[in-house]
Design a protein around this motif. Structure first.
Motif, mmCIF file in Angstrom:
data_model
loop_
_atom_site.group_PDB
_atom_site.id
_atom_site.type_symbol
_atom_site.label_atom_id
_atom_site.label_comp_id
_atom_site.label_asym_id
_atom_site.label_seq_id
_atom_site.Cartn_x
_atom_site.Cartn_y
_atom_site.Cartn_z
ATOM 1 N N PHE A 9 0.832 -1.203 0.000
ATOM 2 C CA PHE A 9 0.000 0.000 0.000
ATOM 3 C C PHE A 9 0.867 1.253 0.000
ATOM 4 C CE2 PHE A 9 1.105 -1.005 4.288
ATOM 5 C CZ PHE A 9 1.260 0.213 4.927
ATOM 6 N N ASP A 10 0.271 2.366 -0.395
ATOM 7 C CA ASP A 10 0.935 3.667 -0.381
ATOM 8 C C ASP A 10 0.964 4.152 1.067
ATOM 9 O OD1 ASP A 10 1.661 6.353 -0.517
ATOM 10 O OD2 ASP A 10 0.283 6.831 -2.154
ATOM 11 N N GLY A 11 2.139 4.241 1.636
ATOM 12 C CA GLY A 11 2.296 4.566 3.052
ATOM 13 C C GLY A 11 1.991 6.000 3.441
ATOM 14 N N ILE A 12 1.822 6.897 2.468
ATOM 15 C CA ILE A 12 1.485 8.281 2.821
ATOM 16 C C ILE A 12 0.027 8.626 2.531
ATOM 17 C CG2 ILE A 12 3.857 9.115 2.580
ATOM 18 C CD1 ILE A 12 2.935 10.446 -0.084
ATOM 19 N N CYS A 13 -0.684 7.710 1.893
ATOM 20 C CA CYS A 13 -2.079 7.940 1.517
ATOM 21 C C CYS A 13 -2.999 7.619 2.697
ATOM 22 C CB CYS A 13 -2.419 7.047 0.323
ATOM 23 S SG CYS A 13 -4.175 6.933 -0.057
ATOM 24 N N ASN A 14 -3.804 8.582 3.094
ATOM 25 C CA ASN A 14 -4.731 8.364 4.216
ATOM 26 C C ASN A 14 -5.772 7.286 3.910
ATOM 27 O OD1 ASN A 14 -3.480 10.233 5.877
ATOM 28 N ND2 ASN A 14 -4.819 11.902 5.252
ATOM 29 N N LEU A 15 -6.260 7.232 2.676
ATOM 30 C CA LEU A 15 -7.212 6.188 2.303
ATOM 31 C C LEU A 15 -6.547 4.812 2.409
ATOM 32 C CD1 LEU A 15 -9.907 5.147 1.161
ATOM 33 C CD2 LEU A 15 -8.994 5.610 -1.134
ATOM 34 N N CYS A 16 -5.331 4.714 1.908
ATOM 35 C CA CYS A 16 -4.619 3.429 1.916
ATOM 36 C C CYS A 16 -4.293 2.975 3.341
ATOM 37 C CB CYS A 16 -3.325 3.546 1.109
ATOM 38 S SG CYS A 16 -3.607 4.092 -0.589
ATOM 39 N N THR A 17 -3.767 3.874 4.145
ATOM 40 C CA THR A 17 -3.423 3.490 5.513
ATOM 41 C C THR A 17 -4.685 3.233 6.338
ATOM 42 O OG1 THR A 17 -3.176 5.799 6.236
ATOM 43 C CG2 THR A 17 -1.187 4.667 5.474
ATOM 44 N N GLY A 18 -5.759 3.944 6.026
ATOM 45 C CA GLY A 18 -7.032 3.673 6.685
ATOM 46 C C GLY A 18 -7.545 2.287 6.328
ATOM 47 N N SER A 19 -7.327 1.878 5.082
ATOM 48 C CA SER A 19 -7.727 0.530 4.655
ATOM 49 C C SER A 19 -6.917 -0.531 5.390
ATOM 50 C CB SER A 19 -7.526 0.381 3.139
ATOM 51 O OG SER A 19 -8.355 1.277 2.454
ATOM 52 N N VAL A 20 -5.625 -0.276 5.562
ATOM 53 C CA VAL A 20 -4.777 -1.215 6.303
ATOM 54 C C VAL A 20 -5.246 -1.307 7.753
ATOM 55 C CG1 VAL A 20 -2.441 -1.613 7.196
ATOM 56 C CG2 VAL A 20 -2.779 -0.968 4.795
ATOM 57 N N GLN A 21 -5.565 -0.178 8.360
ATOM 58 C CA GLN A 21 -6.056 -0.182 9.741
ATOM 59 C C GLN A 21 -7.375 -0.950 9.841
ATOM 60 O OE1 GLN A 21 -5.959 3.881 11.253
ATOM 61 N NE2 GLN A 21 -4.009 4.183 10.215
ATOM 62 N N PHE A 22 -8.246 -0.783 8.855
ATOM 63 C CA PHE A 22 -9.499 -1.532 8.804
ATOM 64 C C PHE A 22 -9.209 -3.032 8.754
ATOM 65 C CE2 PHE A 22 -12.490 -3.873 6.173
ATOM 66 C CZ PHE A 22 -13.691 -3.637 6.816
ATOM 67 N N LEU A 23 -8.285 -3.434 7.896
ATOM 68 C CA LEU A 23 -7.953 -4.852 7.762
ATOM 69 C C LEU A 23 -7.331 -5.409 9.043
ATOM 70 C CD1 LEU A 23 -6.659 -4.862 4.095
ATOM 71 C CD2 LEU A 23 -8.747 -5.946 4.970
ATOM 72 N N LEU A 24 -6.473 -4.637 9.679
ATOM 73 C CA LEU A 24 -5.883 -5.092 10.945
ATOM 74 C C LEU A 24 -6.974 -5.351 11.989
ATOM 75 C CD1 LEU A 24 -2.791 -2.723 11.153
ATOM 76 C CD2 LEU A 24 -2.718 -5.230 10.985
ATOM 77 N N LYS A 25 -7.967 -4.503 12.002
ATOM 78 C CA LYS A 25 -9.061 -4.637 12.965
ATOM 79 C C LYS A 25 -9.968 -5.831 12.655
ATOM 80 C CE LYS A 25 -12.983 -2.062 14.835
ATOM 81 N NZ LYS A 25 -13.751 -0.819 14.774
ATOM 82 N N HIS A 26 -10.188 -6.119 11.365
ATOM 83 C CA HIS A 26 -11.149 -7.143 10.968
ATOM 84 C C HIS A 26 -10.532 -8.484 10.567
ATOM 85 C CE1 HIS A 26 -13.595 -3.490 10.724
ATOM 86 N NE2 HIS A 26 -14.572 -4.305 11.084
ATOM 87 N N ASP A 27 -9.224 -8.546 10.445
ATOM 88 C CA ASP A 27 -8.550 -9.795 10.062
ATOM 89 C C ASP A 27 -8.266 -10.607 11.321
ATOM 90 O OD1 ASP A 27 -7.091 -11.815 8.839
ATOM 91 O OD2 ASP A 27 -5.291 -10.592 8.593
ATOM 92 N N HIS A 28 -9.294 -11.241 11.848
ATOM 93 C CA HIS A 28 -9.189 -11.967 13.112
ATOM 94 C C HIS A 28 -8.328 -13.219 13.013
ATOM 95 C CE1 HIS A 28 -12.154 -9.195 14.599
ATOM 96 N NE2 HIS A 28 -12.985 -9.535 13.625
#
Length: 133
Positions: A9-28
């Motif tokens: 992912f693009d490490g400076i993009c807020n949408l991209c990092t937000g998507s990663v944070q979403f996945l971290l939260k939901h990837d049980h």
């Protein structure tokens, strides 16, 4: 070698990092690993796959030795995430040129719509084992 899919992912993009944070939260099941395209692992993957090393316009998933990009990558991640999210994989029936046109429009406008950081986002240290250098 770890067989877990890697999401680049693009490490400076807020949408991209937000998507990663979403996945971290939901990837049980801790199925995914992550790497910023600007980082060592991201740059290596781009170089090995003959992709532009200075343009971070696409979401990339490496799974099973294959590289998936754009809308196909995003839908594949949702499928692998499981649960109700996997139902969104049904959008694969839409021709790729249509899906990728929508993806390109969002990608082109993501900094304007969601903003960007001055430096790459760093995850909380509790997630260190999920990120490649």
């Amino acid at each position: 070698m770890d067989a877990k899919p890697v999401i680049y992912f693009d490490g400076i993009c807020n949408l991209c990092t937000g998507s990663v944070q979403f996945l971290l939260k939901h990837d049980h099941r801790n199925r995914f690993r992550f790497a910023s395209l600007q980082g060592e692992a991201g740059q290596k993957m781009l170089r090995e796959n003959h992709l532009p090393m200075d343009q971070y316009k696409t979401f990339i998933v490496e799974d099973g030795g294959k590289i998936y990009t754009r809308s196909t990558a995003a839908l594949r991640v949702l499928k692998l995430l499981g649960g109700g999210w996997s139902l969104l994989y049904a959008f694969m029936i839409i021709p790729v040129f249509i899906r990728d046109a929508i993806y390109h429009h969002v990608s082109k406008n993501r900094y304007r719509w969601f903003g960007k950081k001055q430096t790459c986002w760093l995850p909380d240290t509790k997630w260190n084992d999920r990120f490649l250098p």
